[in-house]
Scaffold this active site. Sequence first.
Site, PDB file in Angstrom:
ATOM      1  N   HIS A 138      37.188  31.486  19.669  1.00 14.38           N
ATOM      2  CA  HIS A 138      38.368  32.314  19.910  1.00 14.38           C
ATOM      3  C   HIS A 138      39.291  32.321  18.697  1.00 14.38           C
ATOM      4  CE1 HIS A 138      36.824  31.373  23.919  1.00 14.38           C
ATOM      5  NE2 HIS A 138      37.497  32.433  24.367  1.00 14.38           N
ATOM      6  N   ASP A 172      36.869  35.735  20.292  1.00 19.27           N
ATOM      7  CA  ASP A 172      37.500  36.475  21.386  1.00 19.27           C
ATOM      8  C   ASP A 172      39.022  36.363  21.349  1.00 19.27           C
ATOM      9  OD1 ASP A 172      34.936  36.915  22.196  1.00 19.27           O
ATOM     10  OD2 ASP A 172      35.218  36.211  24.254  1.00 19.27           O
ATOM     11  N   HIS A 211      42.612  41.377  29.871  1.00 15.40           N
ATOM     12  CA  HIS A 211      41.851  40.150  30.144  1.00 15.40           C
ATOM     13  C   HIS A 211      42.007  39.673  31.599  1.00 15.40           C
ATOM     14  CE1 HIS A 211      40.030  36.158  29.425  1.00 15.40           C
ATOM     15  NE2 HIS A 211      39.630  36.650  28.228  1.00 15.40           N
ATOM     16  N   HIS A 234      37.155  43.816  24.554  1.00 18.70           N
ATOM     17  CA  HIS A 234      37.304  42.652  25.451  1.00 18.70           C
ATOM     18  C   HIS A 234      38.328  42.919  26.550  1.00 18.70           C
ATOM     19  CE1 HIS A 234      36.471  38.625  26.603  1.00 18.70           C
ATOM     20  NE2 HIS A 234      37.583  38.039  26.097  1.00 18.70           N
TER      21      HIS A 234
END
Length: 338
Positions: free
Chosen positions: A306, A159, A213, A209
Site C-alpha cells: 500500500h 493500493d 473503498h 480501486h
Amino acid sequence: MPHSATRRPSPPTRTALTARRRLVAGCVVAAATLGLAACGTASGALQPTAGVSTQPPITIAPTDSRPTDGPVATVAPAPGSDSAPASAAPPAVPKPRTPKAPAGTTAAPHSGTPSAPVTTTPVATTLSGTPAPPPAPVKPGTVIGSTASGGHTVALTFDDGPGPATGQILDLLAQYHAKATFCEIGQNAAANPALVKRVLAAGHRLCDHSVHHPQPFAKLPHDKAAYEISAARDMIVKAGGPGTRVSWFRAPGGGFNADNEQITASLGMSSLGWSVDPRDWSRPGVPAIVSTVQKQLKPGGVILMHDGGGDRTQTVAALKQLLPWLVAQGYTFDWPAG
C-alpha cells in the site's frame, strides 16, 4: 464262313518316292534357315530323312515377366556354330527403381495403382519433443494472481493511493529500475492529479480501486458496485490526462463476485487479485513484512502493498530491503496478467 483277307497298301511308285525326297529336302533347307527342329504336319507325314545334314536348332530360354537385375531374355547359340560366341549377350535391362517419396510426404503402400501422397503438417514442439501447448488467454471475469510473462518475474502492486508515501515509493522503484501497478482510489486520484501524472511519467500503470473503498465490496447491490467501479475509473483517467489507460480493477478487500467481475469486464478491465499479502496496511513491523514476502513469493507472483490509506512508513522501509533482495534472487519486474 469265308476268311476275309487283309489288304496291304501297295508300295509307292518311283515317281512318288522322287517327289517325296524333293519335298523333304526342301523342308530340311527351310528348317535349317528358320531354326526349326523338324518340318512336318501334325500327323508326322513329313520328317527329315536319314543321312540329311541339318543345322542344330536354336533354342530360346524361358523368360520371366518380372523385372530382374539381369537380362530379361538371353538367346543361347548352340556350341560350335558360326553364331556369336556364347559369352556375348544382349545388354542387361536395368531393374526399374521405385522413386523415393519427397520430404514431408508419406508414401502409401503399393497396391498396383498410384495413390496421392499424404502430406504431413509440421507440429510445433518443445525441447522434449512433445507438442507445445498454446498459451491460455485470460478470460474476462477471472481474478488474476500472476504476472503477464510468467517465469521468474514478479508484479509489484500498491493500493489506496495516491498518498504521502507515493513519492518515496516512486523514488525507490526508479533506483532499481522496477515497474509497478498503482491501484488508486478515485477520490484520492481526483485530489492528487500531479501524483497520478508522475506515476504515468515514470512508466508505471494504473488500476481502479473504487471511489470510496467500501467494504464488504461483494455485498454491494449492482447499481452501487457499478458506480464505484465506473466512476473511479473516470476520475483516474481525468487526473492522468488524455490517453490515460486503466487496465485493471481491484475490489477493496478482494471482494469479488460474479456481478462486479462482469461489470469490470464490461468496462474493458481485468479483475486483479494477488498471490502475496504481507498485510503491511496493519503495520506488523518491517521484519514481518519482509519475511512474509520472502516466504510467500513464487515466480510469477503478484505482491500486494500500500502507498495510501494511512501511515506507510513501514511499507517504505520494507521496500528498501525487498527491492535489492528481489534483484539478487534474479527476479525481473512485470505487469499483472490481463
